[in-house]
Scaffold this motif. Structure first.
Motif, PDB file in Angstrom:
ATOM      1  N   LEU A 108     -65.418   6.290  10.136  1.00  0.00           N
ATOM      2  CA  LEU A 108     -65.485   5.381   9.029  1.00  0.00           C
ATOM      3  C   LEU A 108     -65.903   6.229   7.721  1.00  0.00           C
ATOM      4  CD1 LEU A 108     -65.555   2.832   7.021  1.00  0.00           C
ATOM      5  CD2 LEU A 108     -68.064   2.411   8.004  1.00  0.00           C
ATOM      6  N   ILE A 109     -65.283   6.554   6.933  1.00  0.00           N
ATOM      7  CA  ILE A 109     -65.803   7.141   5.725  1.00  0.00           C
ATOM      8  C   ILE A 109     -65.395   6.528   4.347  1.00  0.00           C
ATOM      9  CG2 ILE A 109     -66.042   9.351   4.641  1.00  0.00           C
ATOM     10  CD1 ILE A 109     -65.264  10.873   7.245  1.00  0.00           C
ATOM     11  N   ASP A 110     -66.020   5.920   3.821  1.00  0.00           N
ATOM     12  CA  ASP A 110     -65.458   4.838   2.703  1.00  0.00           C
ATOM     13  C   ASP A 110     -66.478   4.380   1.711  1.00  0.00           C
ATOM     14  OD1 ASP A 110     -63.477   3.927   1.167  1.00  0.00           O
ATOM     15  OD2 ASP A 110     -62.839   2.378   2.678  1.00  0.00           O
ATOM     16  N   ARG A 111     -66.105   4.015   0.593  1.00  0.00           N
ATOM     17  CA  ARG A 111     -67.157   3.414  -0.411  1.00  0.00           C
ATOM     18  C   ARG A 111     -67.466   1.935   0.080  1.00  0.00           C
ATOM     19  NH1 ARG A 111     -67.198   4.586  -6.093  1.00  0.00           N
ATOM     20  NH2 ARG A 111     -65.191   5.417  -5.938  1.00  0.00           N
ATOM     21  N   HIS A 112     -68.697   1.533   0.003  1.00  0.00           N
ATOM     22  CA  HIS A 112     -68.889   0.080   0.253  1.00  0.00           C
ATOM     23  C   HIS A 112     -68.163  -0.842  -0.557  1.00  0.00           C
ATOM     24  CE1 HIS A 112     -71.241  -3.735   0.615  1.00  0.00           C
ATOM     25  NE2 HIS A 112     -71.932  -3.059   1.860  1.00  0.00           N
ATOM     26  N   PRO A 113     -67.727  -1.766  -0.244  1.00  0.00           N
ATOM     27  CA  PRO A 113     -66.962  -2.699  -0.850  1.00  0.00           C
ATOM     28  C   PRO A 113     -67.659  -3.665  -1.860  1.00  0.00           C
ATOM     29  CG  PRO A 113     -66.781  -3.574   1.383  1.00  0.00           C
ATOM     30  CD  PRO A 113     -67.620  -2.131   1.328  1.00  0.00           C
ATOM     31  N   GLY A 114     -68.882  -3.802  -1.817  1.00  0.00           N
ATOM     32  CA  GLY A 114     -69.685  -4.424  -2.774  1.00  0.00           C
ATOM     33  C   GLY A 114     -70.504  -3.467  -3.738  1.00  0.00           C
ATOM     34  N   VAL A 119     -72.202   3.073  -3.476  1.00  0.00           N
ATOM     35  CA  VAL A 119     -72.825   3.461  -2.298  1.00  0.00           C
ATOM     36  C   VAL A 119     -71.660   3.873  -1.265  1.00  0.00           C
ATOM     37  CG1 VAL A 119     -73.667   2.002  -0.066  1.00  0.00           C
ATOM     38  CG2 VAL A 119     -74.599   1.686  -2.367  1.00  0.00           C
ATOM     39  N   TRP A 120     -71.641   4.792  -0.433  1.00  0.00           N
ATOM     40  CA  TRP A 120     -70.668   5.369   0.503  1.00  0.00           C
ATOM     41  C   TRP A 120     -71.176   5.074   1.781  1.00  0.00           C
ATOM     42  CZ3 TRP A 120     -65.979   7.615  -0.713  1.00  0.00           C
ATOM     43  CH2 TRP A 120     -65.574   7.542  -1.930  1.00  0.00           C
ATOM     44  N   LEU A 121     -70.336   4.866   2.902  1.00  0.00           N
ATOM     45  CA  LEU A 121     -70.765   4.652   4.264  1.00  0.00           C
ATOM     46  C   LEU A 121     -69.884   5.744   5.104  1.00  0.00           C
ATOM     47  CD1 LEU A 121     -69.746   0.869   4.405  1.00  0.00           C
ATOM     48  CD2 LEU A 121     -72.228   1.717   4.082  1.00  0.00           C
ATOM     49  N   VAL A 122     -70.772   6.340   6.159  1.00  0.00           N
ATOM     50  CA  VAL A 122     -70.047   7.343   7.017  1.00  0.00           C
ATOM     51  C   VAL A 122     -70.689   7.459   8.127  1.00  0.00           C
ATOM     52  CG1 VAL A 122     -71.679   8.999   6.061  1.00  0.00           C
ATOM     53  CG2 VAL A 122     -69.640   9.819   7.232  1.00  0.00           C
ATOM     54  N   GLY A 123     -69.865   6.966   9.380  1.00  0.00           N
ATOM     55  CA  GLY A 123     -70.202   6.919  10.644  1.00  0.00           C
ATOM     56  C   GLY A 123     -68.873   6.595  11.630  1.00  0.00           C
ATOM     57  N   GLY A 124     -69.176   5.890  12.665  1.00  0.00           N
ATOM     58  CA  GLY A 124     -68.172   5.795  13.576  1.00  0.00           C
ATOM     59  C   GLY A 124     -67.769   6.740  14.414  1.00  0.00           C
ATOM     60  N   GLY A 125     -68.785   7.775  14.637  1.00  0.00           N
ATOM     61  CA  GLY A 125     -68.522   9.001  15.351  1.00  0.00           C
ATOM     62  C   GLY A 125     -67.697   8.803  16.706  1.00  0.00           C
ATOM     63  N   SER A 126     -67.902   7.537  17.187  1.00  0.00           N
ATOM     64  CA  SER A 126     -67.308   7.085  18.494  1.00  0.00           C
ATOM     65  C   SER A 126     -67.180   8.102  19.490  1.00  0.00           C
ATOM     66  CB  SER A 126     -65.831   6.713  18.146  1.00  0.00           C
ATOM     67  OG  SER A 126     -65.816   5.851  16.852  1.00  0.00           O
ATOM     68  N   GLY A 127     -68.111   8.579  19.834  1.00  0.00           N
ATOM     69  CA  GLY A 127     -68.190   9.599  20.976  1.00  0.00           C
ATOM     70  C   GLY A 127     -67.990  10.965  20.849  1.00  0.00           C
ATOM     71  N   HIS A 128     -66.974  11.316  19.664  1.00  0.00           N
ATOM     72  CA  HIS A 128     -66.606  12.688  19.495  1.00  0.00           C
ATOM     73  C   HIS A 128     -66.693  13.174  18.093  1.00  0.00           C
ATOM     74  CE1 HIS A 128     -63.128  11.495  16.811  1.00  0.00           C
ATOM     75  NE2 HIS A 128     -63.395  10.140  17.177  1.00  0.00           N
ATOM     76  N   ARG A 145     -57.027   6.736   7.380  1.00  0.00           N
ATOM     77  CA  ARG A 145     -57.486   6.616   8.777  1.00  0.00           C
ATOM     78  C   ARG A 145     -59.092   6.392   8.686  1.00  0.00           C
ATOM     79  NH1 ARG A 145     -54.951  10.523  13.150  1.00  0.00           N
ATOM     80  NH2 ARG A 145     -56.493   9.248  14.426  1.00  0.00           N
ATOM     81  N   PHE A 146     -59.742   6.587   7.602  1.00  0.00           N
ATOM     82  CA  PHE A 146     -61.116   6.713   7.680  1.00  0.00           C
ATOM     83  C   PHE A 146     -61.545   5.474   6.654  1.00  0.00           C
ATOM     84  CE2 PHE A 146     -61.045  11.370   7.538  1.00  0.00           C
ATOM     85  CZ  PHE A 146     -60.803  11.459   8.767  1.00  0.00           C
ATOM     86  N   LYS A 167     -60.170  -0.793   9.493  1.00  0.00           N
ATOM     87  CA  LYS A 167     -61.009  -1.111  10.793  1.00  0.00           C
ATOM     88  C   LYS A 167     -60.920  -2.501  11.255  1.00  0.00           C
ATOM     89  CE  LYS A 167     -62.913   3.178  10.643  1.00  0.00           C
ATOM     90  NZ  LYS A 167     -61.698   3.664   9.876  1.00  0.00           N
ATOM     91  N   GLN A 168     -60.628  -2.701  12.517  1.00  0.00           N
ATOM     92  CA  GLN A 168     -60.149  -3.877  12.956  1.00  0.00           C
ATOM     93  C   GLN A 168     -61.621  -4.173  13.915  1.00  0.00           C
ATOM     94  OE1 GLN A 168     -56.412  -4.260  15.138  1.00  0.00           O
ATOM     95  NE2 GLN A 168     -55.224  -2.950  13.568  1.00  0.00           N
ATOM     96  N   ALA A 169     -61.516  -5.814  14.220  1.00  0.00           N
ATOM     97  CA  ALA A 169     -62.633  -6.221  14.856  1.00  0.00           C
ATOM     98  C   ALA A 169     -62.520  -6.084  16.375  1.00  0.00           C
ATOM     99  CB  ALA A 169     -62.973  -7.776  14.577  1.00  0.00           C
TER     100      ALA A 169
END
Ligand SMILES: Cc1cc2nc3c(=O)[nH]c(=O)nc-3n(C[C@H](O)[C@H](O)[C@H](O)COP(=O)(O)OP(=O)(O)OC[C@H]3O[C@@H](n4cnc5c(N)ncnc54)[C@H](O)[C@@H]3O)c2cc1C
Length: 384
Positions: A325-331, A335-344, A369-370, A375-377
């Protein structure tokens, strides 16, 4: 401390530290805050070792980013005068006709990455300490290896400080409201103002932004073991064994040779139960020890009764499919969000920092893709 910066980066793991580096390179003032300190034992980047490989099956994006990150890690090691990479080689273990290995072989070739095909007999001859009866084909990346993760992140943060980034131990509270965020508050009631904020908070992101991320990032408990080989036995050191991934085994075991005498590291790359990164118990379970012993008995008989000399309980911070996940916060517009390294994610730290800083500074187009919107639930891992 000064309280008004161009950029505030929250989270001094591998993603936050590399992002702070690139933002600082633009000449901006940067503050980097972490609740527990860089490379802390709760953080995903706080592990002793992380595998750096270019192989991602058919996935061009992560193969490209891994390849891109290698010279950036190297430049950093040269700059600080310490090499936190061990060229152990990385061996993928699978079967003939496995599409992941077949497509990976083709892609690595296209990228000019050294690789070698090993038949079962050759694997048995080179690594007699390992027994993979179900494996017919291995792909070895001889130039790949292992990063000394915790030490690399801590050295990077020291280097940031030398280069004018202000590094602070502080727990940042969830930002309120929306629009343009003027400042963040810490649990010590301090306030830090900045033009832009980057939240690189790993498994803590859903706690900080529950509205947006509670159903988008899933922290899972992951147990890691270090085994003590018999006295005088060097068969599990990097001279005699690469890092390896038993890719076609349903539990996805992977191992790292005994580096710096910490012991032979082994873990299973399937997702564990949900985990709280602040309060979750970091003691391994008896069931996990039994599961490990059963695997050792079959595959690594010399270690089946070896003492467990160290354990770690870490967490993955998974997105639904393993894409970052590498994207701007929608609100918030700053503010930017980065994470979701997901084990790799560790190996990609430099490429993540380079991309995110370019996005924030307005120089790079978005990679779909970022995106947060993608991103799905549900959880349906696709990136290996
Ligand atoms: C067992 C295990 C094995 C892995 N193996 C590999 C591998 O072989 N190869 C590979 O490439 N990757 C691997 N990974 C993945 C990799 O380690 C992670 O993707 C990467 O470290 C994530 O980095 P991060 O910066 O996003 O998060 P983190 O390293 O967790 O950093 C987040 C930081 O944010 C701070 N923070 C959180 N909330 C706040 C707050 N409110 N205020 C201030 N600070 C806050 C935390 O203290 C923490 O330091 C593995 C992960 C695990 C757990």
């Amino acid at each position: 401390m000064k309280t008004n910066y161009d950029f505030a980066v929250i989270g001094a793991g591998v993603f936050g530290a590399w992002t702070a580096w690139y933002l600082r390179q633009s000449g901006a003032s940067v503050v980097l805050l972490d609740a527990y300190g860089p490379g802390n034992s709760r953080s995903s980047s706080g592990g002793e070792t992380r595998i750096l490989r270019a192989g991602y099956g058919p996935d061009e994006l992560y193969a490209r980013w891994a390849v891109r990150s290698v010279p950036l890690w190297r430049e950093f090691f040269d700059r600080v005068g310490s090499d936190f990479f061990r060229r152990t080689g990385v061996l993928w273990l699978g079967r003939d006709g496995d599409p992941h290995l077949t497509q990976m072989w083709e892609l690595l070739g296209r990228f000019g990455i050294s690789r070698e095909k090993l038949r079962a007999a050759e694997i048995g001859k080179r690594y007699p300490q390992l027994r993979f009866d179900d494996v017919t084909l291995g792909v070895l990346e001889p130039e790949s290896g292992v990063l000394l993760a915790r030490r690399a992140v801590q050295a990077l943060v020291s280097d940031l400080q030398q280069n004018g980034v202000v590094c602070v131990t502080a727990a940042v509270l969830p930002p309120q409201d929306g629009g343009t965020l003027a400042h963040i508050r810490t649990s010590a009631q301090e306030s830090v103002a900045a033009g832009f904020f980057v939240f690189a908070c790993g498994a803590w992101l859903p706690k900080l932004f529950p509205d947006v991320l509670a159903e988008r990032i899933f922290p899972t408990r992951q147990e890691v073991f270090f085994l003590g080989p018999p006295a005088g036995n060097d068969n599990f050191r990097q001279e005699k064994m690469p890092a390896w991934l038993h890719h076609t085994h349903p539990d996805r075991p992977y191992a790292v040779p005994d580096i710096e005498n910490r012991g032979f590291k082994i873990a299973f790359d399937r997702h564990g139960p949900e985990f709280d990164p602040d309060q979750g118990s970091r003691v391994v379970s008896a069931a996990a020890v039994d599961h490990l012993r059963a695997y050792l008995k079959q595959r690594i008989p010399a270690l089946q009764d070896a003492p467990i000399v160290e354990t770690r309980v870490c967490q993955y911070e998974n997105t639904w499919n393993g894409d970052f996940l590498i994207d701007r916060h929608p609100g918030f517009d700053n503010v930017w969000l980065v994470g979701g390294g997901s084990g790799h994610g560790f190996k990609h730290g430099p490429a993540v920092g380079e991309y995110l800083s370019s996005r924030v500074l307005g120089h790079a187009p978005p990679e779909p893709r970022f995106s947060l919107a993608g991103k799905q639930a549900q959880q349906l891992r696709k990136v290996y």
